[in-house]
Design a protein around this motif. Structure first.
Motif, PDB file in Angstrom:
ATOM      1  N   ASP A  54      38.255  40.378  42.689  1.00 50.60           N
ATOM      2  CA  ASP A  54      38.785  41.230  43.764  1.00 50.60           C
ATOM      3  C   ASP A  54      37.637  41.951  44.475  1.00 50.60           C
ATOM      4  O   ASP A  54      37.862  42.675  45.448  1.00 50.60           O
ATOM      5  CB  ASP A  54      39.860  42.196  43.252  1.00 50.60           C
ATOM      6  CG  ASP A  54      39.357  43.124  42.168  1.00 50.60           C
ATOM      7  OD1 ASP A  54      38.202  42.966  41.723  1.00 50.60           O
ATOM      8  OD2 ASP A  54      40.136  44.012  41.736  1.00 50.60           O
ATOM      9  N   SER A  55      36.402  41.695  44.041  1.00 50.57           N
ATOM     10  CA  SER A  55      35.225  42.135  44.812  1.00 50.57           C
ATOM     11  C   SER A  55      35.275  41.536  46.218  1.00 50.57           C
ATOM     12  O   SER A  55      34.570  42.008  47.109  1.00 50.57           O
ATOM     13  CB  SER A  55      33.934  41.705  44.098  1.00 50.57           C
ATOM     14  OG  SER A  55      33.971  40.325  43.763  1.00 50.57           O
ATOM     15  N   ASP A  93      41.082  37.502  39.569  1.00 53.76           N
ATOM     16  CA  ASP A  93      41.409  38.891  39.238  1.00 53.76           C
ATOM     17  C   ASP A  93      42.847  39.213  39.612  1.00 53.76           C
ATOM     18  O   ASP A  93      43.294  38.879  40.721  1.00 53.76           O
ATOM     19  CB  ASP A  93      40.507  39.837  40.040  1.00 53.76           C
ATOM     20  CG  ASP A  93      39.313  40.314  39.244  1.00 53.76           C
ATOM     21  OD1 ASP A  93      39.435  40.456  38.015  1.00 53.76           O
ATOM     22  OD2 ASP A  93      38.257  40.540  39.859  1.00 53.76           O
ATOM     23  N   LYS A 123      42.081  37.500  35.155  1.00 53.15           N
ATOM     24  CA  LYS A 123      41.296  38.592  34.575  1.00 53.15           C
ATOM     25  C   LYS A 123      41.975  39.907  34.933  1.00 53.15           C
ATOM     26  O   LYS A 123      42.520  40.040  36.038  1.00 53.15           O
ATOM     27  CB  LYS A 123      39.857  38.567  35.108  1.00 53.15           C
ATOM     28  CG  LYS A 123      38.996  39.740  34.619  1.00 53.15           C
ATOM     29  CD  LYS A 123      37.524  39.506  34.860  1.00 53.15           C
ATOM     30  CE  LYS A 123      37.030  39.889  36.224  1.00 53.15           C
ATOM     31  NZ  LYS A 123      37.274  41.290  36.607  1.00 53.15           N
TER      32      LYS A 123
HETATM   33  O1  KIV Z   1      35.635  41.335  41.132  1.00 53.56           O
HETATM   34  C1  KIV Z   1      34.588  40.919  40.621  1.00 53.56           C
HETATM   35  O2  KIV Z   1      33.754  40.279  41.268  1.00 53.56           O
HETATM   36  C2  KIV Z   1      34.356  41.205  39.217  1.00 53.56           C
HETATM   37  C3  KIV Z   1      32.983  40.941  38.700  1.00 53.56           C
HETATM   38  C4  KIV Z   1      32.113  42.050  39.125  1.00 53.56           C
HETATM   39  C5  KIV Z   1      32.971  40.761  37.235  1.00 53.56           C
HETATM   40  O3  KIV Z   1      35.226  41.652  38.548  1.00 53.56           O
END
Ligand code: KIV
Length: 306
Positions: A54-55, A93, A123
């Motif tokens: 979710d980045s 995510d 995740k």
């Molecule tokens: O959202 C993301 O990119 C992450 C990584 C920083 C592990 O959760």
């Protein structure tokens, strides 16, 4: 066959692949990815896993943090990545407030990422407070990756983007959380922005792999945000990132060069143009000239050709 080709032609990476890498002490490689082209390149490079993190809310959509990202945003990007990657494990995510409400809600939304987003695993962030959600999702046959330490969806509660687990008490709690996630059924755990010593302690205590980001070299694997690695994000880059390219400057250079070429009429050049068959063109010109001579230069018919 080139090494990247043999990697892309290889067997699908699964939870078992990652587990056996931990057992053999072979480092696991993950990077984030949010679009088709990057997914193709990552898959060909031989990466073990692509995290549709979710980045993307920050590096693709331009938000200040990950909180505004929706399930629909995630599914949209997951589908693009799934079209590009054949071999790497694909993990998505669960965005903010799609799993915190109840285990049932967590299960339903995890199911959407798998079914509509065509992911291999999901995740979620948090420790003991997420055990019930992890159990519910795993009970449906969906692999879950945990995420401890600096959990970006809790950035307001944490008081900013700060290293976690620096005191003995906080570190002990994080180790307990990692064990609870493992017991609940997680197949791997991301450790973000924690001291290297603590990541080492967690990694040695868990049977499942740890994937570190800003957590030192003792983790079983590493993950980075692909925009950070490529130097594609013009805003803040965390200190733990190693930049392997400076694509933002390269992009600016290319755009400026294009604008100059168009203004100075260097682009398009002959090799960038389509042409007509010369005989077809001659016929067309002759036809236009005949029509103009019949109707006169200001006649209606010739007007159709301009
Ligand atoms: O959202 C993301 O990119 C992450 C990584 C920083 C592990 O959760």
């Amino acid at each position: 066959m080139a090494s990247s080709d043999s990697a892309s032609a290889g067997k699908k990476v699964t939870t078992l692949t990652l587990q056996s890498k931990k057992t053999r002490g072979e480092p696991i490689t993950f990077l984030t990815g949010y679009d088709y082209a990057t997914a193709v390149a990552l898959d060909r490079s031989g990466i073990d896993g692509i995290l549709v993190g979710d980045s993307l809310g920050m590096v693709v959509l331009g938000y200040d943090n990950t909180l505004p990202v929706t399930l629909e945003d995630m599914i949209h990007h997951c589908r693009a990545v799934a079209r590009g990657a054949r071999r790497a494990q694909l993990v998505a995510d669960l965005p903010f407030m799609t799993y915190q409400g109840s285990p049932m809600e967590a299960l339903r939304n995890a199911g959407s990422l798998m079914k509509k987003g065509r992911m291999d695993a999901v995740k979620l962030e948090g420790g003991r407070e997420r055990a019930a959600a992890v159990k519910a999702i795993v009970s449906a046959g969906i692999p879950v990756m945990g995420h401890l330490g600096l959990t970006p969806q809790s950035v307001h509660q944490l008081g900013g983007w700060r290293v976690q687990g620096k005191t003995a008490a906080a570190a002990r709690r994080l180790i307990e959380d990692a064990l609870i996630l493992e017991d609940a059924g997680c197949y791997a755990v991301v450790l973000e922005a924690v001291p290297a010593e603590l990541a080492g302690l967690v990694t040695r205590r868990l049977a499942i792999p740890t994937i570190g980001i800003g957590a030192g070299a003792a983790c079983d694997g590493q993950v980075l945000v692909v925009h950070d690695l490529l130097g594609l994000f013009d805003r803040f880059t965390p200190g733990f990132v190693k930049k392997y390219a400076d694509l933002f400057s390269e992009m600016e250079r290319a755009f400026t060069e294009y604008i100059g070429d168009v203004k100075e009429r260097r682009f398009p050049a002959a090799e960038h143009c389509h042409t007509m068959d010369p005989q077809e063109y001659r016929d067309l010109v002759r036809e236009i000239e005949m029509l103009e001579s019949e109707t006169g230069p200001d006649g209606n018919v010739s007007g159709r050709f301009h």
